[in-house]
Design a protein around this motif. Structure first.
Motif, PDB file in Angstrom:
ATOM      1  N   ILE A   1       0.874  -1.169   0.000  1.00  0.00           N
ATOM      2  CA  ILE A   1       0.000   0.000   0.000  1.00  0.00           C
ATOM      3  C   ILE A   1       0.912   1.220   0.000  1.00  0.00           C
ATOM      4  O   ILE A   1       1.504   1.572   1.021  1.00  0.00           O
ATOM      5  CB  ILE A   1      -0.933   0.010   1.222  1.00  0.00           C
ATOM      6  N   GLY A   2       1.058   1.831  -1.167  1.00  0.00           N
ATOM      7  CA  GLY A   2       2.043   2.896  -1.300  1.00  0.00           C
ATOM      8  C   GLY A   2       3.437   2.321  -1.163  1.00  0.00           C
ATOM      9  O   GLY A   2       3.817   1.383  -1.864  1.00  0.00           O
ATOM     10  N   SER A   3       4.184   2.833  -0.203  1.00  0.00           N
ATOM     11  CA  SER A   3       5.546   2.347   0.032  1.00  0.00           C
ATOM     12  C   SER A   3       5.594   1.268   1.111  1.00  0.00           C
ATOM     13  O   SER A   3       6.645   0.682   1.357  1.00  0.00           O
ATOM     14  CB  SER A   3       6.457   3.511   0.446  1.00  0.00           C
ATOM     15  N   TYR A   4       4.434   1.016   1.732  1.00  0.00           N
ATOM     16  CA  TYR A   4       4.401   0.031   2.817  1.00  0.00           C
ATOM     17  C   TYR A   4       4.079  -1.346   2.251  1.00  0.00           C
ATOM     18  O   TYR A   4       3.069  -1.539   1.583  1.00  0.00           O
ATOM     19  CB  TYR A   4       3.351   0.414   3.859  1.00  0.00           C
ATOM     20  N   VAL A   5       4.946  -2.325   2.523  1.00  0.00           N
ATOM     21  CA  VAL A   5       4.766  -3.690   2.036  1.00  0.00           C
ATOM     22  C   VAL A   5       4.114  -4.536   3.119  1.00  0.00           C
ATOM     23  O   VAL A   5       4.577  -4.563   4.272  1.00  0.00           O
ATOM     24  CB  VAL A   5       6.118  -4.306   1.631  1.00  0.00           C
TER      25      VAL A   5
ATOM     26  N   ALA B   1       3.853  -7.655   4.799  1.00  0.00           N
ATOM     27  CA  ALA B   1       4.705  -8.838   4.845  1.00  0.00           C
ATOM     28  C   ALA B   1       4.581  -9.617   6.146  1.00  0.00           C
ATOM     29  O   ALA B   1       4.872 -10.808   6.182  1.00  0.00           O
ATOM     30  CB  ALA B   1       6.169  -8.450   4.628  1.00  0.00           C
ATOM     31  N   GLY B   2       4.159  -8.965   7.222  1.00  0.00           N
ATOM     32  CA  GLY B   2       4.125  -9.619   8.523  1.00  0.00           C
ATOM     33  C   GLY B   2       2.816 -10.335   8.798  1.00  0.00           C
ATOM     34  O   GLY B   2       1.819 -10.184   8.084  1.00  0.00           O
ATOM     35  N   GLN B   3       2.818 -11.147   9.874  1.00  0.00           N
ATOM     36  CA  GLN B   3       1.609 -11.856  10.276  1.00  0.00           C
ATOM     37  C   GLN B   3       0.477 -10.887  10.580  1.00  0.00           C
ATOM     38  O   GLN B   3      -0.673 -11.119  10.215  1.00  0.00           O
ATOM     39  CB  GLN B   3       1.904 -12.697  11.526  1.00  0.00           C
ATOM     40  N   LEU B   4       0.825  -9.797  11.258  1.00  0.00           N
ATOM     41  CA  LEU B   4      -0.190  -8.823  11.651  1.00  0.00           C
ATOM     42  C   LEU B   4      -0.852  -8.184  10.432  1.00  0.00           C
ATOM     43  O   LEU B   4      -2.068  -7.961  10.413  1.00  0.00           O
ATOM     44  CB  LEU B   4       0.464  -7.748  12.525  1.00  0.00           C
ATOM     45  N   ASP B   5      -0.048  -7.913   9.403  1.00  0.00           N
ATOM     46  CA  ASP B   5      -0.583  -7.283   8.188  1.00  0.00           C
ATOM     47  C   ASP B   5      -1.646  -8.164   7.532  1.00  0.00           C
ATOM     48  O   ASP B   5      -2.732  -7.692   7.178  1.00  0.00           O
ATOM     49  CB  ASP B   5       0.547  -7.013   7.196  1.00  0.00           C
ATOM     50  N   PHE B   6      -1.336  -9.433   7.380  1.00  0.00           N
ATOM     51  CA  PHE B   6      -2.274 -10.323   6.692  1.00  0.00           C
ATOM     52  C   PHE B   6      -3.471 -10.671   7.575  1.00  0.00           C
ATOM     53  O   PHE B   6      -4.571 -10.923   7.060  1.00  0.00           O
ATOM     54  CB  PHE B   6      -1.567 -11.596   6.225  1.00  0.00           C
ATOM     55  N   TYR B   7      -3.271 -10.670   8.884  1.00  0.00           N
ATOM     56  CA  TYR B   7      -4.414 -10.891   9.777  1.00  0.00           C
ATOM     57  C   TYR B   7      -5.455  -9.798   9.581  1.00  0.00           C
ATOM     58  O   TYR B   7      -6.645 -10.083   9.408  1.00  0.00           O
ATOM     59  CB  TYR B   7      -3.947 -10.928  11.235  1.00  0.00           C
ATOM     60  N   TYR B   8      -5.013  -8.548   9.599  1.00  0.00           N
ATOM     61  CA  TYR B   8      -5.963  -7.447   9.464  1.00  0.00           C
ATOM     62  C   TYR B   8      -6.521  -7.354   8.042  1.00  0.00           C
ATOM     63  O   TYR B   8      -7.680  -6.969   7.843  1.00  0.00           O
ATOM     64  CB  TYR B   8      -5.316  -6.128   9.878  1.00  0.00           C
ATOM     65  N   LEU B   9      -5.727  -7.744   7.043  1.00  0.00           N
ATOM     66  CA  LEU B   9      -6.224  -7.730   5.667  1.00  0.00           C
ATOM     67  C   LEU B   9      -7.361  -8.722   5.490  1.00  0.00           C
ATOM     68  O   LEU B   9      -8.430  -8.385   4.954  1.00  0.00           O
ATOM     69  CB  LEU B   9      -5.087  -8.041   4.692  1.00  0.00           C
ATOM     70  N   ILE B  10      -7.164  -9.952   5.963  1.00  0.00           N
ATOM     71  CA  ILE B  10      -8.222 -10.949   5.796  1.00  0.00           C
ATOM     72  C   ILE B  10      -9.379 -10.668   6.749  1.00  0.00           C
ATOM     73  O   ILE B  10     -10.534 -11.028   6.470  1.00  0.00           O
ATOM     74  CB  ILE B  10      -7.654 -12.384   5.993  1.00  0.00           C
TER      75      ILE B  10
END
Length: 334
Positions: A146-150, A152-161
């Motif tokens: 999202i923009g310059s933020y990738v 990649a972490g567990q927390l990122d995909f948890y909140y995405l799903i």
């Protein structure tokens, strides 16, 4: 006041889901993320099986379509993850129609066999086509950004799903209380009577397959970038059965029930890990007992007066008489 009381459990559940990553270790965070994937998949299958009454034993095929579409477009053609989503949705809708069209005249066991066959066809195509990486699958799928933020972490995909799961639940809830949702339920209860009432069962069935496919493909696209590698083994018949189990366990047509069923299907085997040699036996016995003593599911679907009132409003706008409205209300409450 009653409206606030009904919304309070939902608000508390969302609050728990939002703070869960800060209370759980990495292992349970992965389990929670997998449970969210199953919530999305089970809601998609709930449209097909729970609302329209179309038994589907090959639902993992739509999961695979989303995952492979995103994986191929990102690794072979260098597309952004977000640009692959519309293509994944469109392709899944087309596949849903292709799978649904030959099954329009089939019911019961014959429908189950045909959908099972289509699911296996998709898996075998993934094994034998070079563009899908054959049996080895696709590796090195880039992470979304999202923009310059990738991400990649567990927390990122948890909140995405988690966001996708919330959107899926809201969309299915709106569908279930709409005129389309009631048409599906009429088809599920008595297909011939529904057709006699003027419901186009062919279009409604194809729409159910397409919407279920779209929701499954979204989960597949996110799964591909989370794992960064996909293989045909991830989309086997067993996956279809587990998703169907979540729907049946929670309650056919019940949105909160399906959420509960998906969570239990994923978490119960993990909670029984201390009895490694016996956990699946215990899990199976618990499922059999539940089916014997509560076959309608843990949280069966209920149709309240608000849904009937919505039917009355739409009936008035469409010019139907009071007798037709009463028939709709009685069927919704049945």
């Amino acid at each position: 006041m009653n409206g606030y009381r009904k919304k309070l459990p939902v608000v508390l559940l969302l609050l728990v889901a939002a703070i869960l990553p800060f209370l759980a270790n990495n292992y349970w965070l992965d389990v929670a993320t997998l449970a969210l994937f199953y919530i999305v998949l089970a809601q998609g299958l709930n449209v097909v099986v729970g609302f329209a009454g179309l038994l589907d034993l090959g639902y993992a095929a739509f999961f695979a379509v989303g995952a492979y579409t995103t994986g191929i477009l990102m690794t072979v053609y260098g597309w952004s993850f977000w640009l692959t989503l519309p293509v994944s949705i469109a392709l899944a809708a087309v596949v849903g129609v292709i799978i649904g069209a030959p099954t329009l005249r089939l019911r019961s066991d014959y429908l189950a066999i045909v959908t099972l066959g289509f699911g296996e066809i998709i898996r075998l195509l993934a094994i034998n086509l070079s563009i899908t990486g054959s049996a080895s699958g696709i590796y090195g799928i880039p992470r979304p950004s999202i923009g310059s933020y990738v991400l990649a972490g567990q927390l990122d995909f948890y909140y995405l799903i988690l966001v996708i799961a919330i959107l899926a639940v809201l969309a299915v809830k709106r569908l279930g209380t709409s005129r389309i949702g009631r048409a599906w339920m009429y088809i599920r209860e008595d297909e011939d009577a529904a057709e006699a009432m003027g419901i186009n069962r062919i279009n409604m069935k194809l729409l159910a397959y397409s919407i279920g496919a779209v929701i499954g493909s979204l989960a597949g696209s996110v799964f591909a970038v989370k794992m960064s590698a996909i293989a045909p083994l991830s989309f086997s018949f067993t996956q279809s059965i587990m998703i169907l189990l979540a729907v049946v366990l929670g309650g056919l047509g019940s949105i909160p029930g399906v959420v509960l069923g998906a969570v239990l299907v994923i978490t119960l085997p993990e909670l029984l890990r201390s009895v490694e040699d016996w956990r699946y036996l215990i899990f199976g016995i618990a499922l059999v007992a539940m089916m014997l003593f509560r076959p309608q599911g843990l949280w069966p679907a209920r149709y309240d007066a608000g849904q009937a009132a919505s039917g009355e409003t739409e009936a008035a706008l469409s010019g139907r008489g009071d007798d037709d409205v009463n028939v709709d209300a009685e069927k919704c409450n049945a």
